[in-house]
Scaffold this active site. Structure first.
Site, PDB file in Angstrom:
ATOM      1  N   LYS A   1      39.563  46.127  24.928  1.00 37.58           N
ATOM      2  CA  LYS A   1      38.379  46.833  24.442  1.00 37.58           C
ATOM      3  C   LYS A   1      38.518  48.345  24.590  1.00 37.58           C
ATOM      4  O   LYS A   1      38.206  49.093  23.675  1.00 37.58           O
ATOM      5  CB  LYS A   1      37.125  46.370  25.195  1.00 37.58           C
TER       6      LYS A   1
ATOM      7  N   ARG B   1      26.879  42.043  28.945  1.00 34.79           N
ATOM      8  CA  ARG B   1      27.814  41.086  29.528  1.00 34.79           C
ATOM      9  C   ARG B   1      27.136  39.767  29.838  1.00 34.79           C
ATOM     10  O   ARG B   1      27.777  38.868  30.365  1.00 34.79           O
ATOM     11  CB  ARG B   1      28.383  41.657  30.818  1.00 34.79           C
TER      12      ARG B   1
ATOM     13  N   ARG C   1      48.592  45.947  34.278  1.00 29.68           N
ATOM     14  CA  ARG C   1      48.009  47.161  33.694  1.00 29.68           C
ATOM     15  C   ARG C   1      48.113  48.350  34.646  1.00 29.68           C
ATOM     16  O   ARG C   1      47.911  48.223  35.846  1.00 29.68           O
ATOM     17  CB  ARG C   1      46.527  46.887  33.384  1.00 29.68           C
TER      18      ARG C   1
ATOM     19  N   ARG D   1      44.042  49.787  38.868  1.00 28.61           N
ATOM     20  CA  ARG D   1      42.633  49.653  39.234  1.00 28.61           C
ATOM     21  C   ARG D   1      42.485  48.693  40.410  1.00 28.61           C
ATOM     22  O   ARG D   1      43.181  47.692  40.483  1.00 28.61           O
ATOM     23  CB  ARG D   1      41.835  49.103  38.045  1.00 28.61           C
TER      24      ARG D   1
ATOM     25  N   ARG E   1      36.817  37.407  37.520  1.00 31.97           N
ATOM     26  CA  ARG E   1      36.311  38.121  36.330  1.00 31.97           C
ATOM     27  C   ARG E   1      36.411  37.243  35.087  1.00 31.97           C
ATOM     28  O   ARG E   1      35.528  37.254  34.226  1.00 31.97           O
ATOM     29  CB  ARG E   1      37.100  39.421  36.125  1.00 31.97           C
TER      30      ARG E   1
HETATM   31  P1  ADP Z   1      37.094  44.528  32.427  1.00 32.86           P
HETATM   32  O1  ADP Z   1      36.469  44.365  31.073  1.00 32.86           O
HETATM   33  O2  ADP Z   1      38.574  44.718  32.371  1.00 32.86           O
HETATM   34  O3  ADP Z   1      36.705  43.443  33.418  1.00 32.86           O
HETATM   35  P2  ADP Z   1      35.335  46.815  33.029  1.00 32.86           P
HETATM   36  O4  ADP Z   1      35.859  48.141  33.368  1.00 32.86           O
HETATM   37  O5  ADP Z   1      34.591  46.658  31.746  1.00 32.86           O
HETATM   38  O6  ADP Z   1      36.599  45.854  33.106  1.00 32.86           O
HETATM   39  O7  ADP Z   1      34.367  46.289  34.199  1.00 32.86           O
HETATM   40  C1  ADP Z   1      34.770  46.256  35.545  1.00 32.86           C
HETATM   41  C2  ADP Z   1      33.668  45.635  36.422  1.00 32.86           C
HETATM   42  O8  ADP Z   1      32.462  46.431  36.353  1.00 32.86           O
HETATM   43  C3  ADP Z   1      33.218  44.236  36.011  1.00 32.86           C
HETATM   44  O9  ADP Z   1      34.055  43.230  36.536  1.00 32.86           O
HETATM   45  C4  ADP Z   1      31.803  44.202  36.599  1.00 32.86           C
HETATM   46  O10 ADP Z   1      31.820  43.947  37.985  1.00 32.86           O
HETATM   47  C5  ADP Z   1      31.298  45.618  36.401  1.00 32.86           C
HETATM   48  N1  ADP Z   1      30.555  45.752  35.128  1.00 32.86           N
HETATM   49  C6  ADP Z   1      30.974  46.413  34.001  1.00 32.86           C
HETATM   50  N2  ADP Z   1      30.067  46.292  32.998  1.00 32.86           N
HETATM   51  C7  ADP Z   1      29.044  45.520  33.496  1.00 32.86           C
HETATM   52  C8  ADP Z   1      27.820  45.008  32.976  1.00 32.86           C
HETATM   53  N3  ADP Z   1      27.442  45.236  31.707  1.00 32.86           N
HETATM   54  N4  ADP Z   1      27.032  44.258  33.773  1.00 32.86           N
HETATM   55  C9  ADP Z   1      27.377  44.006  35.041  1.00 32.86           C
HETATM   56  N5  ADP Z   1      28.523  44.434  35.607  1.00 32.86           N
HETATM   57  C10 ADP Z   1      29.357  45.181  34.859  1.00 32.86           C
END
Ligand code: ADP
Ligand code: ZN
Length: 210
Positions: free
Chosen positions: A13, A88, A122, A152, A163
């Site tokens: 994404k 999400r 990554r 990360r 996740r």
């Molecule tokens: P990825 O898509 O690779 O898991 P992100 O950077 O989008 O990584 O998100 C990392 C973490 O941040 C998620 O695992 C979650 O804990 C938190 N997070 C991100 N966006 C949301 C959201 N919309 N609602 C709740 N938690 C979120």
């Protein structure tokens, strides 16, 4: 045009968002990036978010929705935005429909078997660039800006497992949510390169907007 980018962790994404920002001038809003900036800055939001992120769980909806709602009230998003990592779950999607207009949902579909390796391999840069160790040939700095690459904190096998589970149970149902609204554009990635995936997304978006 306002877009939601949907896809499992590691689907690409962020990479596609960077391409889309360049081509369509859409403002890229990544909730993950916002949380990581807050963690780095030691803010109250960062303190709450860290424990959830480290466990591979979703940060509570009250916190997340408030952040996105406030961000979408800023002026720059009027030209169009792309949400990466939000919504999400179903509740977040319903909330989003209350405070903003979504035109299309781009669903980046990747074979789940590939995701663990993609995420654990990554390496990222603070400029937003993202690489995989298999293509770095031992390089430890960013091709785009020269800064050091790092991994990360949540890109380790235990957290990634959680996740992916969170994605399957809470986020994947959004595919049906946006399909029911006639807004779903799914791109099947197979083993296409980032550039090829981007070309497929552009084609879908351009046809959708006709
Ligand atoms: P990825 O898509 O690779 O898991 P992100 O950077 O989008 O990584 O998100 C990392 C973490 O941040 C998620 O695992 C979650 O804990 C938190 N997070 C991100 N966006 C949301 C959201 N919309 N609602 C709740 N938690 C979120
Ligand atoms: Zn960089």
């Amino acid at each position: 045009m306002n877009i939601v980018l949907l896809g499992a962790p590691g689907a690409g994404k962020g990479t596609q968002a960077a391409f889309l920002e360049g081509k369509y001038g859409l403002v890229h809003i990544s909730t993950g990036d916002i949380f990581r900036a807050n963690i780095k800055g030691g803010t109250p939001i960062g303190k709450v978010a860290k424990s959830y992120i480290d466990a591979g769980k979703l940060v509570p909806d009250e916190v997340t929705c408030e952040i996105v709602k406030n961000r979408l009230e800023e002026d720059d998003v009027k030209a169009g935005f792309m949400l990466d990592g939000f919504p999400r779950n179903l509740f977040q999607a319903q909330q989003l429909d209350e405070f903003a207009r979504v035109d299309a949902c781009v669903n980046i579909s990747v074979d789940t078997a590939l995701l663990m390796d993609r995420i654990c391999g990554r390496r990222v840069c603070s400029c937003g660039a993202s690489y995989h160790i298999s293509t770095l040939g031992g390089k430890t700095t960013c091709d785009k800006c020269g800064r050091p690459l790092y991994q990360r904190a949540d890109d380790n096998p235990e957290t990634v497992g959680a996740r992916l589970e969170t994605y399957n149970t809470q986020t994947a149902p959004l595919i049906d949510y946006y399909a029911a609204q006639g807004k779903l554009l799914t791109v099947e990635c197979g083993n296409a390169s980032p550039e090829e995936v981007f070309a497929m997304i552009c084609e879908k978006l351009d046809n959708f907007n006709k």
